[in-house]
Motif scaffolding. Structure first.
Motif, PDB file in Angstrom:
ATOM      1  N   MET A   1       4.929  16.822  10.515  1.00 49.03           N
ATOM      2  CA  MET A   1       5.007  18.164  11.032  1.00 49.03           C
ATOM      3  C   MET A   1       4.817  18.254  12.270  1.00 49.03           C
ATOM      4  O   MET A   1       5.939  19.199  13.249  1.00 49.03           O
ATOM      5  CB  MET A   1       4.183  18.972   9.978  1.00 49.03           C
ATOM      6  N   THR A   2       3.890  18.005  13.159  1.00 48.30           N
ATOM      7  CA  THR A   2       3.431  18.338  14.374  1.00 48.30           C
ATOM      8  C   THR A   2       4.411  17.511  15.355  1.00 48.30           C
ATOM      9  O   THR A   2       4.958  18.153  16.460  1.00 48.30           O
ATOM     10  CB  THR A   2       1.899  17.895  14.701  1.00 48.30           C
ATOM     11  N   GLU A   3       5.034  16.449  14.874  1.00 45.66           N
ATOM     12  CA  GLU A   3       5.736  15.754  15.729  1.00 45.66           C
ATOM     13  C   GLU A   3       7.208  16.360  15.871  1.00 45.66           C
ATOM     14  O   GLU A   3       7.685  16.763  17.048  1.00 45.66           O
ATOM     15  CB  GLU A   3       6.014  14.189  15.220  1.00 45.66           C
ATOM     16  N   ALA A   4       7.520  17.002  14.664  1.00 43.99           N
ATOM     17  CA  ALA A   4       9.027  17.481  14.490  1.00 43.99           C
ATOM     18  C   ALA A   4       8.764  18.809  15.201  1.00 43.99           C
ATOM     19  O   ALA A   4       9.846  19.111  16.026  1.00 43.99           O
ATOM     20  CB  ALA A   4       9.078  17.791  13.062  1.00 43.99           C
ATOM     21  N   LEU A   5       7.805  19.557  15.273  1.00 42.84           N
ATOM     22  CA  LEU A   5       7.607  20.929  15.883  1.00 42.84           C
ATOM     23  C   LEU A   5       7.480  20.547  17.272  1.00 42.84           C
ATOM     24  O   LEU A   5       8.330  21.529  18.395  1.00 42.84           O
ATOM     25  CB  LEU A   5       6.183  21.610  15.425  1.00 42.84           C
TER      26      LEU A   5
ATOM     27  N   THR B   1       8.482  16.435  -0.107  1.00 51.36           N
ATOM     28  CA  THR B   1       9.567  15.720   0.220  1.00 51.36           C
ATOM     29  C   THR B   1      10.106  16.168   1.628  1.00 51.36           C
ATOM     30  O   THR B   1       9.465  17.163   2.111  1.00 51.36           O
ATOM     31  CB  THR B   1      10.695  16.130  -0.893  1.00 51.36           C
ATOM     32  N   GLU B   2      11.167  15.415   2.065  1.00 45.09           N
ATOM     33  CA  GLU B   2      11.501  15.887   3.453  1.00 45.09           C
ATOM     34  C   GLU B   2      12.108  17.208   3.286  1.00 45.09           C
ATOM     35  O   GLU B   2      11.882  17.998   4.258  1.00 45.09           O
ATOM     36  CB  GLU B   2      12.786  14.959   3.836  1.00 45.09           C
TER      37      GLU B   2
ATOM     38  N   THR C   1      11.042  20.370   5.574  1.00 45.54           N
ATOM     39  CA  THR C   1      12.011  21.164   6.604  1.00 45.54           C
ATOM     40  C   THR C   1      11.824  22.678   6.206  1.00 45.54           C
ATOM     41  O   THR C   1      11.989  23.377   7.224  1.00 45.54           O
ATOM     42  CB  THR C   1      13.425  20.585   6.286  1.00 45.54           C
ATOM     43  N   GLN C   2      11.965  23.280   5.111  1.00 46.38           N
ATOM     44  CA  GLN C   2      11.609  24.526   4.642  1.00 46.38           C
ATOM     45  C   GLN C   2      10.673  25.171   5.063  1.00 46.38           C
ATOM     46  O   GLN C   2      10.636  26.242   5.749  1.00 46.38           O
ATOM     47  CB  GLN C   2      11.952  24.648   3.156  1.00 46.38           C
TER      48      GLN C   2
ATOM     49  N   LYS D   1      10.731  28.159   7.838  1.00 52.92           N
ATOM     50  CA  LYS D   1       9.983  29.422   7.651  1.00 52.92           C
ATOM     51  C   LYS D   1       8.974  29.832   8.961  1.00 52.92           C
ATOM     52  O   LYS D   1       8.655  30.792   9.162  1.00 52.92           O
ATOM     53  CB  LYS D   1       9.324  29.316   6.421  1.00 52.92           C
ATOM     54  N   LEU D   2       8.407  28.651   9.341  1.00 52.16           N
ATOM     55  CA  LEU D   2       7.055  28.974  10.253  1.00 52.16           C
ATOM     56  C   LEU D   2       7.638  29.314  11.757  1.00 52.16           C
ATOM     57  O   LEU D   2       7.313  30.138  12.360  1.00 52.16           O
ATOM     58  CB  LEU D   2       6.404  27.630  10.646  1.00 52.16           C
ATOM     59  N   LEU D   3       8.754  28.739  11.945  1.00 49.88           N
ATOM     60  CA  LEU D   3       9.448  28.985  13.272  1.00 49.88           C
ATOM     61  C   LEU D   3      10.020  30.208  13.146  1.00 49.88           C
ATOM     62  O   LEU D   3      10.077  31.167  14.308  1.00 49.88           O
ATOM     63  CB  LEU D   3      10.651  27.791  13.407  1.00 49.88           C
ATOM     64  N   ARG D   4      10.539  30.931  12.122  1.00 52.47           N
ATOM     65  CA  ARG D   4      10.964  32.251  12.089  1.00 52.47           C
ATOM     66  C   ARG D   4      10.028  33.297  12.052  1.00 52.47           C
ATOM     67  O   ARG D   4      10.116  34.224  12.738  1.00 52.47           O
ATOM     68  CB  ARG D   4      11.847  32.554  10.730  1.00 52.47           C
TER      69      ARG D   4
END
Length: 337
Positions: free
Chosen positions: A53-57, A149-150, A154-155, A159-162
């Motif tokens: 999660m942190t790497e993707a963000l 799951t992936e 992603t969801q 939601k976090l970014l929004r």
């Protein structure tokens, strides 16, 4: 047979390190007493989830894609650490009368109103308050014991970014609501079906365009409450438009939190100035292991200055030898009652 509390030498172990750029990386070590490979545990290991999660963000928020999308929403800059926000100097498009705190001229006359002629230079400065965007959330170990799951990750990230986007926009709306360069207008709240409400809102926005900083809605960014998004999107569907931005004819940025009304932000006169860190990143993503509660705390931070205070020089004497820099109304705030 193994006895209770008997020590058993671990057969395998896995490590998870979260490196956020600080001199003290955090992480965890998992020991196994059976022949279990790390990849078979990945879908239930909270440390694997947090790392992914942190790497993707970090890859998205500190990458070129986010900067391009941010620039499309509102004019903005990304300035190096330690530098000041860049002011703007732009020519006015139309004549405008402005009122200001009474000033005395050389003839001891008190002047409280002056004419700003087309062609005058407006220069912008940052508002008195900068915005610290901060989002903190906790991931408890037991919430991921059933696996993930992936797609669920992603969801969660979307939601976090929004949430971050809408909440930050709401804080910006709060700062702009009291900025010297914001002028207020009150209008009646439209009623009826979504199409009727949308048409009335577009009419209200059009009739309140500040002609000195723009000539059509395409010259503005509309900052509006998230509660109006569903109504406008439904109206866009009925009108056969792709989204509400096509319907309104202007860039749109929804915000959450307190309803401050709608804002017309001129694209050529206002901007956001994001502060980069010493490593060149705008966003700081930090994951910390909270052993007391068996969880991970993730914090996302950024600092942005709002360059939206407009000023212009007004003549205090007829010959123009004495001038005074006063606040210039660039942003229109429309409250619906």
């Amino acid at each position: 047979m193994k006895q209770p509390n008997q020590y058993v030498k671990p057969s395998t172990y896995t490590t998870s390190i979260i490196d956020d750029g600080s001199p003290f990386p955090s992480g965890s070590i998992r020991f196994n007493t059976a022949d279990v490979r790390a990849e078979t545990q990945a879908a239930t290991d909270v440390s694997v989830y947090v790392e992914a999660m942190t790497e993707a963000l970090d890859d998205y928020l500190n990458g070129d894609e986010w900067r391009q999308e941010a620039a499309e929403r509102t004019p903005c800059e990304f300035r190096p650490a330690g530098s000041e926000a860049s002011g703007q100097q732009i020519i006015t498009m139309a004549d405008r009368s402005v009122t200001f705190d009474p000033r005395k001229n050389w003839d001891n006359q008190t002047i409280s109103k002056g004419e700003v002629l087309a062609g005058s230079v407006i220069f912008t400065e940052p508002t008195d308050s900068a915005l610290l965007i901060n989002k903190r959330f906790t991931i408890l170990d037991h919430t991921l014991m059933a696996g993930f799951t992936e797609q669920t990750m992603t969801q969660t990230a979307e939601k976090l970014l929004r949430d971050i986007e809408y909440e930050a926009a709401g804080k910006i709306a709060g700062i702009l609501s009291t900025a010297p360069s914001t002028e207020g207008v009150s209008e009646a709240m439209p009623t009826g079906k979504p199409v009727e409400i949308a048409e009335d809102l577009i009419d209200i926005l059009t009739m309140n365009i500040n002609q000195t900083v723009g000539t059509s809605l395409t010259d503005f960014v509309v900052l509006l409450p998230a509660s109006l998004v569903a109504v406008l999107e439904r109206a866009a569907q009925r009108a056969g438009k792709g989204d509400l931005q096509d319907l309104i004819g202007a860039s749109v940025q929804p915000y959450s939190g307190t309803d401050y009304g709608l804002f017309l932000l001129p694209k050529m006169f206002t901007s956001l100035s994001y502060r980069e860190g010493r490593n060149g990143d705008v966003w700081k993503i930090q994951a910390t292991r909270n052993g007391a509660y068996q969880c991970w705390d993730i914090e996302i931070m950024a600092t942005v200055d709002i360059v939206a205070n407009g000023k212009v020089k007004v003549k205090l004497t007829a010959d123009g030898l004495q001038t005074e820099a006063v606040a210039f109304p660039m942003i229109t705030r429309i409250t619906l009652s």
